[in-house]
Design a protein around this motif. Structure first.
Motif, PDB file in Angstrom:
ATOM      1  N   ALA A  26       0.795  -1.236   0.000  1.00 50.69           N
ATOM      2  CA  ALA A  26       0.000   0.000   0.000  1.00 50.69           C
ATOM      3  C   ALA A  26       0.824   1.280   0.000  1.00 50.69           C
ATOM      4  CB  ALA A  26      -0.983  -0.007   1.164  1.00 50.69           C
ATOM      5  N   PRO A  27       1.884   1.398   0.798  1.00 49.13           N
ATOM      6  CA  PRO A  27       2.633   2.662   0.804  1.00 49.13           C
ATOM      7  C   PRO A  27       3.242   3.041  -0.549  1.00 49.13           C
ATOM      8  CG  PRO A  27       3.196   1.364   2.726  1.00 49.13           C
ATOM      9  CD  PRO A  27       2.378   0.471   1.824  1.00 49.13           C
ATOM     10  N   SER A  28       3.410   2.081  -1.431  1.00 51.02           N
ATOM     11  CA  SER A  28       4.023   2.372  -2.736  1.00 51.02           C
ATOM     12  C   SER A  28       2.991   2.474  -3.862  1.00 51.02           C
ATOM     13  CB  SER A  28       5.051   1.291  -3.083  1.00 51.02           C
ATOM     14  OG  SER A  28       4.414   0.038  -3.243  1.00 51.02           O
ATOM     15  N   LEU A  29       1.702   2.362  -3.529  1.00 47.29           N
ATOM     16  CA  LEU A  29       0.662   2.365  -4.549  1.00 47.29           C
ATOM     17  C   LEU A  29      -0.065   3.699  -4.629  1.00 47.29           C
ATOM     18  CD1 LEU A  29      -0.962  -1.123  -3.808  1.00 47.29           C
ATOM     19  CD2 LEU A  29       0.696  -0.570  -5.599  1.00 47.29           C
ATOM     20  N   LYS A  30      -0.438   4.098  -5.834  1.00 46.90           N
ATOM     21  CA  LYS A  30      -1.284   5.269  -6.081  1.00 46.90           C
ATOM     22  C   LYS A  30      -2.247   4.906  -7.193  1.00 46.90           C
ATOM     23  CE  LYS A  30       0.402   8.063  -3.089  1.00 46.90           C
ATOM     24  NZ  LYS A  30      -0.311   8.086  -1.828  1.00 46.90           N
ATOM     25  N   GLY A  31      -3.484   5.379  -7.097  1.00 41.16           N
ATOM     26  CA  GLY A  31      -4.463   5.068  -8.127  1.00 41.16           C
ATOM     27  C   GLY A  31      -5.678   5.953  -8.025  1.00 41.16           C
ATOM     28  N   ASN A  32      -6.669   5.650  -8.849  1.00 34.94           N
ATOM     29  CA  ASN A  32      -7.930   6.391  -8.840  1.00 34.94           C
ATOM     30  C   ASN A  32      -8.986   5.709  -7.980  1.00 34.94           C
ATOM     31  OD1 ASN A  32      -6.990   8.337 -10.678  1.00 34.94           O
ATOM     32  ND2 ASN A  32      -7.391   6.943 -12.365  1.00 34.94           N
ATOM     33  N   VAL A  33      -8.964   4.365  -7.991  1.00 35.66           N
ATOM     34  CA  VAL A  33      -9.944   3.584  -7.245  1.00 35.66           C
ATOM     35  C   VAL A  33      -9.238   2.383  -6.618  1.00 35.66           C
ATOM     36  CG1 VAL A  33     -12.062   2.206  -7.380  1.00 35.66           C
ATOM     37  CG2 VAL A  33     -11.791   4.176  -8.865  1.00 35.66           C
ATOM     38  N   VAL A  34      -9.614   2.073  -5.393  1.00 39.10           N
ATOM     39  CA  VAL A  34      -9.153   0.849  -4.741  1.00 39.10           C
ATOM     40  C   VAL A  34     -10.375  -0.038  -4.534  1.00 39.10           C
ATOM     41  CG1 VAL A  34      -8.164  -0.161  -2.654  1.00 39.10           C
ATOM     42  CG2 VAL A  34      -7.247   1.978  -3.544  1.00 39.10           C
ATOM     43  N   PHE A  35     -10.294  -1.277  -5.011  1.00 35.72           N
ATOM     44  CA  PHE A  35     -11.349  -2.256  -4.788  1.00 35.72           C
ATOM     45  C   PHE A  35     -10.875  -3.208  -3.703  1.00 35.72           C
ATOM     46  CE2 PHE A  35     -13.342  -6.359  -5.363  1.00 35.72           C
ATOM     47  CZ  PHE A  35     -14.687  -6.019  -5.456  1.00 35.72           C
ATOM     48  N   LEU A  36     -11.627  -3.293  -2.614  1.00 35.29           N
ATOM     49  CA  LEU A  36     -11.277  -4.153  -1.489  1.00 35.29           C
ATOM     50  C   LEU A  36     -12.290  -5.282  -1.363  1.00 35.29           C
ATOM     51  CD1 LEU A  36     -10.654  -1.329   1.147  1.00 35.29           C
ATOM     52  CD2 LEU A  36      -8.895  -2.627  -0.080  1.00 35.29           C
ATOM     53  N   SER A  37     -11.787  -6.497  -1.281  1.00 39.12           N
ATOM     54  CA  SER A  37     -12.612  -7.656  -0.996  1.00 39.12           C
ATOM     55  C   SER A  37     -11.897  -8.446   0.107  1.00 39.12           C
ATOM     56  CB  SER A  37     -12.787  -8.509  -2.261  1.00 39.12           C
ATOM     57  OG  SER A  37     -13.621  -9.611  -1.995  1.00 39.12           O
ATOM     58  N   PRO A  38     -11.957  -7.905   1.328  1.00 35.49           N
ATOM     59  CA  PRO A  38     -11.179  -8.502   2.425  1.00 35.49           C
ATOM     60  C   PRO A  38     -11.755  -9.838   2.885  1.00 35.49           C
ATOM     61  CG  PRO A  38     -12.589  -6.759   3.256  1.00 35.49           C
ATOM     62  CD  PRO A  38     -12.732  -6.750   1.759  1.00 35.49           C
ATOM     63  N   PRO A  39     -10.916 -10.684   3.495  1.00 34.74           N
ATOM     64  CA  PRO A  39     -11.397 -11.967   4.025  1.00 34.74           C
ATOM     65  C   PRO A  39     -12.472 -11.761   5.093  1.00 34.74           C
ATOM     66  CG  PRO A  39      -8.998 -11.906   3.985  1.00 34.74           C
ATOM     67  CD  PRO A  39      -9.468 -10.521   3.672  1.00 34.74           C
ATOM     68  N   TRP A  40     -13.513 -12.570   5.015  1.00 34.88           N
ATOM     69  CA  TRP A  40     -14.635 -12.455   5.949  1.00 34.88           C
ATOM     70  C   TRP A  40     -14.493 -13.405   7.134  1.00 34.88           C
ATOM     71  CZ3 TRP A  40     -18.988 -12.904   1.744  1.00 34.88           C
ATOM     72  CH2 TRP A  40     -18.909 -11.794   0.878  1.00 34.88           C
ATOM     73  N   GLY A  41     -13.400 -14.119   7.211  1.00 38.82           N
ATOM     74  CA  GLY A  41     -13.183 -15.015   8.344  1.00 38.82           C
ATOM     75  C   GLY A  41     -13.713 -16.423   8.155  1.00 38.82           C
ATOM     76  N   GLY A  42     -13.915 -16.828   6.901  1.00 35.66           N
ATOM     77  CA  GLY A  42     -14.395 -18.186   6.646  1.00 35.66           C
ATOM     78  C   GLY A  42     -15.908 -18.282   6.728  1.00 35.66           C
ATOM     79  N   PRO A  43     -16.442 -19.504   6.577  1.00 36.18           N
ATOM     80  CA  PRO A  43     -17.890 -19.695   6.505  1.00 36.18           C
ATOM     81  C   PRO A  43     -18.646 -19.303   7.772  1.00 36.18           C
ATOM     82  CG  PRO A  43     -16.707 -21.753   6.045  1.00 36.18           C
ATOM     83  CD  PRO A  43     -15.689 -20.718   6.387  1.00 36.18           C
ATOM     84  N   SER A  44     -17.959 -19.105   8.877  1.00 39.89           N
ATOM     85  CA  SER A  44     -18.656 -18.789  10.128  1.00 39.89           C
ATOM     86  C   SER A  44     -19.377 -17.435  10.062  1.00 39.89           C
ATOM     87  CB  SER A  44     -17.682 -18.804  11.308  1.00 39.89           C
ATOM     88  OG  SER A  44     -16.686 -17.809  11.140  1.00 39.89           O
ATOM     89  N   TYR A  45     -18.998 -16.568   9.112  1.00 41.82           N
ATOM     90  CA  TYR A  45     -19.664 -15.266   8.999  1.00 41.82           C
ATOM     91  C   TYR A  45     -21.159 -15.435   8.744  1.00 41.82           C
ATOM     92  CZ  TYR A  45     -20.455 -15.318   3.955  1.00 41.82           C
ATOM     93  OH  TYR A  45     -20.922 -15.609   2.705  1.00 41.82           O
TER      94      TYR A  45
END
Length: 124
Positions: A26-45
């Motif tokens: 992240a500290p070396s990245l620059k852009g117009n849009v960031v798409f985040l699909s973070p881990p939800w912690g497995g099926p227990s969500y």
């Protein structure tokens, strides 16, 4: 798979694919849009009535959002269907200045799979 999908839709020339640990890169990245699909912690969500942003791993949703803001002014997050929408909206007004916010439900074969939250001017 992302590269393959981009080729199928004819957009691969508009995307720079970077593979690695997001938090380290992240500290070396620059852009117009960031798409985040973070881990939800497995099926227990699925068993939770109200999935909160602090359950995202390896860092909570608030911290992840702050890191994304160092990269781009516009952020898109794909989150579980049972996420606390009030918490997600809170991310927009905790920003300075507050960001535009929109949320959409994502269905697959009539089943609510997740929600996508748009922050900033993401063209929703």
């Amino acid at each position: 798979m992302a590269v393959n999908n981009a080729k199928i839709y004819g957009v691969e020339k508009y995307i720079d694919f970077v593979v690695g640990d997001f938090l380290q890169l992240a500290p070396s990245l620059k852009g117009n849009v960031v798409f985040l699909s973070p881990p939800w912690g497995g099926p227990s969500y699925k068993k939770m009535e109200n999935f909160t942003l602090n359950l995202l791993k390896p860092v909570d949703g608030y911290s992840l959002f702050q890191v994304a803001q160092t990269i781009a002014p516009n952020i898109i997050m794909f989150l579980p269907r049972n996420v606390d929408v009030c918490q997600v909206e809170e991310l927009s007004w905790l920003s300075s200045p507050p960001l535009n916010f929109e949320i959409e439900e994502n269905y697959v074969r009539g089943f609510l799979k997740g929600v996508t939250a748009y922050f900033g001017n993401t063209g929703y």
